[in-house]
Design a protein around this motif. Structure first.
Motif, PDB file in Angstrom:
ATOM      1  N   GLU A  53       0.858  -1.187   0.000  1.00 33.69           N
ATOM      2  CA  GLU A  53       0.000   0.000   0.000  1.00 33.69           C
ATOM      3  C   GLU A  53       0.890   1.231   0.000  1.00 33.69           C
ATOM      4  N   GLY A  54       0.278   2.400  -0.019  1.00 30.16           N
ATOM      5  CA  GLY A  54       1.035   3.628   0.054  1.00 30.16           C
ATOM      6  C   GLY A  54       1.440   3.957   1.477  1.00 30.16           C
ATOM      7  N   ALA A  55       2.365   4.903   1.601  1.00 27.60           N
ATOM      8  CA  ALA A  55       2.796   5.328   2.931  1.00 27.60           C
ATOM      9  C   ALA A  55       1.631   5.894   3.736  1.00 27.60           C
ATOM     10  N   SER A  56       0.677   6.516   3.055  1.00 26.11           N
ATOM     11  CA  SER A  56      -0.522   6.999   3.750  1.00 26.11           C
ATOM     12  C   SER A  56      -1.748   6.841   2.860  1.00 26.11           C
ATOM     13  N   SER A  57      -1.804   5.740   2.122  1.00 24.89           N
ATOM     14  CA  SER A  57      -2.908   5.554   1.183  1.00 24.89           C
ATOM     15  C   SER A  57      -3.036   4.087   0.789  1.00 24.89           C
ATOM     16  N   SER A  58      -4.173   3.758   0.172  1.00 25.41           N
ATOM     17  CA  SER A  58      -4.383   2.448  -0.435  1.00 25.41           C
ATOM     18  C   SER A  58      -4.135   2.563  -1.930  1.00 25.41           C
ATOM     19  N   ALA A  59      -3.690   1.468  -2.549  1.00 27.06           N
ATOM     20  CA  ALA A  59      -3.276   1.480  -3.955  1.00 27.06           C
ATOM     21  C   ALA A  59      -4.262   0.705  -4.830  1.00 27.06           C
ATOM     22  N   PHE A  60      -4.616   1.298  -5.968  1.00 24.72           N
ATOM     23  CA  PHE A  60      -5.482   0.669  -6.968  1.00 24.72           C
ATOM     24  C   PHE A  60      -4.831   0.790  -8.343  1.00 24.72           C
ATOM     25  N   ILE A  61      -4.995  -0.233  -9.173  1.00 20.22           N
ATOM     26  CA  ILE A  61      -4.609  -0.145 -10.578  1.00 20.22           C
ATOM     27  C   ILE A  61      -5.750  -0.657 -11.444  1.00 20.22           C
ATOM     28  N   LEU A  62      -5.779  -0.193 -12.697  1.00 19.47           N
ATOM     29  CA  LEU A  62      -6.710  -0.691 -13.701  1.00 19.47           C
ATOM     30  C   LEU A  62      -5.886  -1.419 -14.751  1.00 19.47           C
ATOM     31  N   THR A 101      -6.910  -4.218  -6.362  1.00 19.51           N
ATOM     32  CA  THR A 101      -6.354  -3.700  -5.126  1.00 19.51           C
ATOM     33  C   THR A 101      -6.037  -4.881  -4.217  1.00 19.51           C
ATOM     34  N   ARG A 102      -5.034  -4.736  -3.390  1.00 19.30           N
ATOM     35  CA  ARG A 102      -4.618  -5.844  -2.536  1.00 19.30           C
ATOM     36  C   ARG A 102      -5.715  -6.161  -1.503  1.00 19.30           C
ATOM     37  N   PRO A 103      -5.976  -7.438  -1.223  1.00 24.80           N
ATOM     38  CA  PRO A 103      -7.008  -7.783  -0.236  1.00 24.80           C
ATOM     39  C   PRO A 103      -6.572  -7.435   1.173  1.00 24.80           C
ATOM     40  N   ASN A 104      -7.542  -7.175   2.026  1.00 29.96           N
ATOM     41  CA  ASN A 104      -7.236  -6.894   3.426  1.00 29.96           C
ATOM     42  C   ASN A 104      -6.589  -8.101   4.093  1.00 29.96           C
ATOM     43  N   SER A 105      -5.586  -7.826   4.906  1.00 29.02           N
ATOM     44  CA  SER A 105      -4.881  -8.843   5.680  1.00 29.02           C
ATOM     45  C   SER A 105      -4.033  -8.098   6.691  1.00 29.02           C
ATOM     46  N   ALA A 106      -3.215  -8.830   7.431  1.00 28.48           N
ATOM     47  CA  ALA A 106      -2.302  -8.167   8.370  1.00 28.48           C
ATOM     48  C   ALA A 106      -1.232  -7.361   7.654  1.00 28.48           C
ATOM     49  N   GLY A 155      -8.233   0.138   4.600  1.00 28.07           N
ATOM     50  CA  GLY A 155      -8.564   1.536   4.352  1.00 28.07           C
ATOM     51  C   GLY A 155     -10.061   1.785   4.319  1.00 28.07           C
ATOM     52  N   CYS A 156     -10.490   2.827   5.006  1.00 30.44           N
ATOM     53  CA  CYS A 156     -11.912   3.167   5.033  1.00 30.44           C
ATOM     54  C   CYS A 156     -12.361   3.742   3.690  1.00 30.44           C
ATOM     55  N   THR A 157     -11.579   4.648   3.134  1.00 27.98           N
ATOM     56  CA  THR A 157     -11.911   5.181   1.813  1.00 27.98           C
ATOM     57  C   THR A 157     -11.795   4.078   0.773  1.00 27.98           C
ATOM     58  N   ARG A 158     -10.822   3.190   0.920  1.00 26.93           N
ATOM     59  CA  ARG A 158     -10.694   2.022   0.040  1.00 26.93           C
ATOM     60  C   ARG A 158     -11.991   1.231   0.031  1.00 26.93           C
ATOM     61  N   GLN A 159     -12.523   0.940   1.225  1.00 21.00           N
ATOM     62  CA  GLN A 159     -13.754   0.161   1.330  1.00 21.00           C
ATOM     63  C   GLN A 159     -14.913   0.874   0.644  1.00 21.00           C
ATOM     64  N   ALA A 160     -15.028   2.187   0.880  1.00 18.91           N
ATOM     65  CA  ALA A 160     -16.116   2.954   0.270  1.00 18.91           C
ATOM     66  C   ALA A 160     -15.971   2.996  -1.246  1.00 18.91           C
ATOM     67  N   VAL A 161     -14.740   3.112  -1.743  1.00 16.82           N
ATOM     68  CA  VAL A 161     -14.506   3.173  -3.186  1.00 16.82           C
ATOM     69  C   VAL A 161     -14.801   1.835  -3.851  1.00 16.82           C
ATOM     70  N   ILE A 162     -14.482   0.730  -3.193  1.00 19.43           N
ATOM     71  CA  ILE A 162     -14.827  -0.580  -3.739  1.00 19.43           C
ATOM     72  C   ILE A 162     -16.343  -0.696  -3.910  1.00 19.43           C
ATOM     73  N   GLU A 163     -17.100  -0.196  -2.941  1.00 20.34           N
ATOM     74  CA  GLU A 163     -18.566  -0.239  -3.055  1.00 20.34           C
ATOM     75  C   GLU A 163     -19.039   0.624  -4.219  1.00 20.34           C
ATOM     76  N   LEU A 214      -4.899   6.314  -5.931  1.00 17.92           N
ATOM     77  CA  LEU A 214      -4.753   6.004  -4.511  1.00 17.92           C
ATOM     78  C   LEU A 214      -5.924   6.605  -3.752  1.00 17.92           C
ATOM     79  N   THR A 215      -6.193   6.033  -2.585  1.00 14.76           N
ATOM     80  CA  THR A 215      -7.303   6.517  -1.766  1.00 14.76           C
ATOM     81  C   THR A 215      -6.852   6.681  -0.323  1.00 14.76           C
ATOM     82  N   SER A 216      -7.422   7.679   0.330  1.00 19.05           N
ATOM     83  CA  SER A 216      -7.241   7.863   1.767  1.00 19.05           C
ATOM     84  C   SER A 216      -8.268   8.880   2.229  1.00 19.05           C
TER      85      SER A 216
END
Length: 282
Positions: free
Chosen positions: A179-188, A196-201, A206-214, A241-243
């Motif tokens: 992910e980013g230093a302060s963001s989630s990463a997406f590519i097309l 985007t990478r799946p949630n894990s440890a 990311g909260c904005t990541r979750q909202a953007v996926i929806e 990127l999202t945050s």
């Protein structure tokens, strides 16, 4: 005019706000934080942020200092007192204050600090023109899903990005983007899959990541939550990127490689517009 800051049930002018040098957040990074964006005086995705706050403190066995409803009241009071139209609300929960020891007392009372920042969130140059991203090795601890204040690796990543003329750093482990230093990463991808990478440890959920996926699902985009390499990222049709504070920001260059035409792409623009419209009217 001095900002108003909240500490443990009281509001203070920023110049009078104090926390003990024996606070475990200061001494050990033994603390959790959350940041919620404010646009037009309204908090964006705040329920997602407070849900993540509750999960994070639970993972570290830190008691919640206040109920969710009371924390929202504190946030709203700070927005009102500081006249925040656009900016952010910051929350930090530390394990508490006592003499320095790696172990801690079981009955330790947590500290809650909250403040606001007046800051442009929407319609920034980054939103309009996109940003450049550097690639760095991910040097963080193993539980990145817990939003702790142990951010030295991210600070160093940001400094590296700035030194090479970039705006953000995407971190890499075993060849795969985390992910980013302060963001989630997406590519097309070239096949028009939004990845985007799946949630894990390995990453922060990311909260904005979750909202953007929806949002992407509502727009009928094909989504793949999977690992992707730096090479795949550099070859992507689009990236963003999202945050909480960057919302949906186009990425126009990764590690010196132009993404697409080197300008924000149509899919990113569509997701930007719909996400912002939903968030603003929620």
């Amino acid at each position: 005019m001095s900002r108003t800051v909240y500490i443990n049930g009281e509001f203070f002018p920023a110049s009078d706000a104090r926390i003990s040098v024996f606070d475990r957040g200061f001494l050990f990074g033994d603390s959790i934080y959350e940041v919620t964006a404010v646009i037009d005086g309204k908090m964006i995705d705040n329920d997602l942020h407070l849900g993540r706050l509750e999960r994070s403190v639970d993972q570290l066995d830190i008691p919640m200092p206040l109920s969710r409803g009371k924390i929202i009241s504190v946030q709203l009071e700070l927005i009102t007192r500081n006249k925040i139209v656009e900016g952010l609300v910051y929350l930090q929960v530390t394990r508490g204050t006592e003499d320095r020891s790696f172990d801690y007392s079981s009955a330790l009372k947590p500290n809650l600090v909250a403040f606001t920042q007046d800051k442009p969130i929407k319609g920034t140059n980054a939103h309009r023109a996109g940003v450049k991203v550097a690639i760095v090795e991910d040097a963080r601890w193993a539980r990145r899903d817990i939003k702790t204040t142990m951010l030295l690796a991210q600070v160093q990543a940001k400094r590296h990005a700035k030194a090479v003329g970039c705006d953000e750093a995407w971190m890499v482990q075993d060849g795969f983007v985390t992910e980013g230093a302060s963001s989630s990463a997406f590519i097309l991808t070239r096949r028009n899959y939004l990845v985007t990478r799946p949630n894990s440890a390995a990453i922060l959920p990311g909260c904005t990541r979750q909202a953007v996926i929806e949002v992407a699902r509502q727009l009928d985009f094909d989504i793949e939550e999977r690992l992707f390499t730096t090479e795949e990222a550099c070859a992507a049709k689009e990236a963003f990127l999202t945050s909480a504070t960057s919302l949906v920001t186009p990425v126009i260059e990764i590690a010196g490689h132009s993404i697409g035409a080197g300008q924000p792409g149509p899919v990113t623009r569509r997701i930007q517009d719909v996400y912002f419209d939903i968030a603003r009217h929620f």
